[in-house]
Design a protein around this motif. Structure first.
Motif, short mmCIF file in Angstrom:
data_model
loop_
_atom_site.label_atom_id
_atom_site.label_comp_id
_atom_site.label_asym_id
_atom_site.label_seq_id
_atom_site.Cartn_x
_atom_site.Cartn_y
_atom_site.Cartn_z
N SER A 1 0.84 -1.19 0.00
CA SER A 1 0.00 0.00 0.00
C SER A 1 0.88 1.25 0.00
CB SER A 1 -0.91 0.01 1.23
OG SER A 1 -0.15 0.24 2.41
N SER B 1 0.48 3.57 1.96
CA SER B 1 0.69 3.84 3.38
C SER B 1 1.93 3.13 3.89
CB SER B 1 -0.54 3.39 4.18
OG SER B 1 -0.37 3.62 5.56
N ALA C 1 -5.03 2.56 -6.06
CA ALA C 1 -6.21 2.88 -5.25
C ALA C 1 -7.31 1.86 -5.52
CB ALA C 1 -6.71 4.29 -5.59
N THR D 1 -2.72 -0.91 6.08
CA THR D 1 -2.50 0.49 6.43
C THR D 1 -1.47 0.56 7.55
OG1 THR D 1 -4.79 1.05 5.90
CG2 THR D 1 -3.60 2.61 7.27
N ASP E 1 -3.47 7.05 2.94
CA ASP E 1 -3.96 6.37 1.75
C ASP E 1 -3.73 7.31 0.57
OD1 ASP E 1 -5.92 8.31 2.09
OD2 ASP E 1 -7.50 6.91 2.66
N HIS E 2 -4.43 7.07 -0.53
CA HIS E 2 -4.22 7.91 -1.70
C HIS E 2 -4.77 9.32 -1.53
CE1 HIS E 2 -3.29 4.03 -3.52
NE2 HIS E 2 -2.79 4.67 -4.56
N LEU F 1 -11.13 2.64 6.80
CA LEU F 1 -10.55 3.04 5.51
C LEU F 1 -10.87 2.02 4.42
CD1 LEU F 1 -7.10 4.24 6.86
CD2 LEU F 1 -8.76 5.69 5.66
#
Length: 445
Positions: free
Chosen positions: A168, A170, A206, A232, A285-286, A436
């Motif tokens: 990810s 993240s 994403a 995450t 995140d994005h 999320l």
């Protein structure tokens, strides 16, 4: 619908089930302790294979109890900054190096970023032992022949369970190799780390979702067709789990370690806000960034001090502390027993105590150590607030402050005059990751 949330922590791995609003279901929790191997040389490692086995045990327990029935999504919160070298078959070539490990050092003659300030603004990180720019060359030097690539803890364990497990943004941001605005590997950072794109994990786009490998789909039939979200970073997830998802509210989380963090909305490609030199920045995140400071002293310091000072637990400890006013302890402490988190470079063993007398009690020493953590947080929160409009509200979370009322009062004293409230959900990281993954945190917040 329910959500299976995995929490890949430093001291334990947990699996819990949440309802469709990402609220943990009472009593639906499987936990296995994990042991970080530490030594006086600064090592702090995990056995990656044993960690995977502990995670599988947790899911087996939930499956055997029928708790996976109705699960429609799997999310994960994971520790940041870990690294493990793998061979071509994906097997570890040594133990997994955690964020607590202070051994990585640049090789003789190695050089860092051409423009350190620009590098920090771009990646949110520094050329520091904490990040892959230093860890990967150091790992390569002792990994021996057969090294094919590097990965982090969540990608290793999810890679064993899923048909694929990209990293990810993240988790990638925690490596110090990610361009936070472009959401792609930073070319200068890769060069400093001495790796190609083929030697680091692919990045998850994403909305990416994975599926269980056939063997685990058979083992856990309730999860056979369930999508899995990428992991995450635990700090970012904890902010979301405590409701700190905009610049008006800062999270102070005390788990094994401690941190203070502030989330801001920043879409892909949008300019990043200015970043003070003393704090880091990663991706939630994005759509969001998280800026903050972290410390090696947290719940680990609490547990060590209580054991070493032979203090009682629970209400008995609270009674011993009741006569001590938070923020006014005679004992002054530098609580960096585990060394510095970046940008500091103090090694493990940097902690100190001052103001001791023959009349000093174990409870006063304990209080001085806890006050020391509060003072570090207060200093760095003021730096974070310099990047937004005014003073923030503060939300305390994490198991260590949940267990100790005196420490909560110490934080309130150190952070005054800010409004400080406490969230006693011990699973804020897992909750945040689930929120999320399920799309329950609106973009722009």
């Amino acid at each position: 619908m329910s959500i299976l949330a995995l929490d890949l922590g430093t001291s334990s791995v947990r699996g819990l089930v949440l309802d469709d609003a990402a609220v943990p279901l009472p009593g639906v929790l499987a936990r296995r302790p994990v042991e970080v191997a530490v030594d006086d040389g600064g090592a702090a490692t995990l056995d990656a294979a044993a960690y995977l086995a502990a995670l599988v045990d947790c899911v087996d327990e939930l499956h055997a109890a029928g708790r996976l029935d109705g699960v429609r999504l799997v999310s994960a919160s994971s520790q940041w900054h870990s690294a493990v070298p793998l061979d071509r078959a994906g097997a570890p070539l040594g133990p997994l190096v955690t964020w607590l490990d202070t051994r990585p050092t640049p090789a003789a003659g190695a050089t860092g970023p051409t423009d350190p300030r620009a590098f920090h603004q771009r990646t949110g990180a520094w050329w520091h032992r904490f990040y892959w720019t230093v860890k990967l060359p150091w790992l390569r030097a002792w990994s021996g022949p057969g090294l094919a690539r590097f990965t982090g803890l969540p990608e290793f364990v999810l890679g064993a369970l899923l048909t694929e497990a990209p990293m990810s943004v993240s988790q990638a941001s925690g490596t110090g190799l990610l361009d936070l605005a472009r959401l792609d590997w930073d070319e200068e950072a890769l060069a400093i780390a001495g790796v190609t794109r083929a030697e680091v994990p692919p990045l998850a786009p994403a909305g990416w979702r994975g599926r269980a490998r056939q063997e685990y789909a058979r083992r856990w039939p309730a999860l056979a067709d369930v999508p899995w979200a990428p992991a995450t970073g635990d700090g970012a997830a904890s902010n979301v789990g405590t409701g700190c998802v905009d610049p008006t509210r800062a999270a102070v989380t005390v788990g094994t370690s401690a941190a203070v963090r502030l989330v801001q909305p920043v879409a892909p490609g949008a300019p990043l806000p200015p970043l003070p030199e003393s704090v880091w920045r990663y991706r939630v995140d994005h759509e969001r960034i998280v800026t903050g400071a972290a410390y090696s002293a947290g719940g680990n310091l609490f547990a060590w001090a209580r054991k070493t000072l032979q203090l009682p637990e629970g209400e008995a400890l609270e009674r011993e502390l009741s006569a001590i006013t938070p923020g006014r302890t005679e004992v002054r402490a530098d609580p960096r027993l585990g060394g510095d988190r970046p940008p500091g470079t103090a090694p493990a063993g940097a902690g100190t105590l001052a103001g001791l007398a023959f009349s000093t009690t174990p409870a006063e020493i304990f209080a001085g150590l806890m006050d020391g953590v509060c003072a570090m947080v207060a200093r760095d929160l003021a730096t974070l607030e310099s990047t937004v409009d005014g003073m923030t509200e503060v939300v305390l979370g994490g198991g260590a402050v949940a267990a100790q009322p005196w420490w909560r009062r110490a934080f309130q004293a150190a952070l005054a005059p800010r409004a400080v409230r406490h969230v006693d959900n011990p699973e804020v990281g897992a909750t945040g990751a689930a929120l999320l993954a399920a799309g329950l945190v609106p973009a722009g917040r």
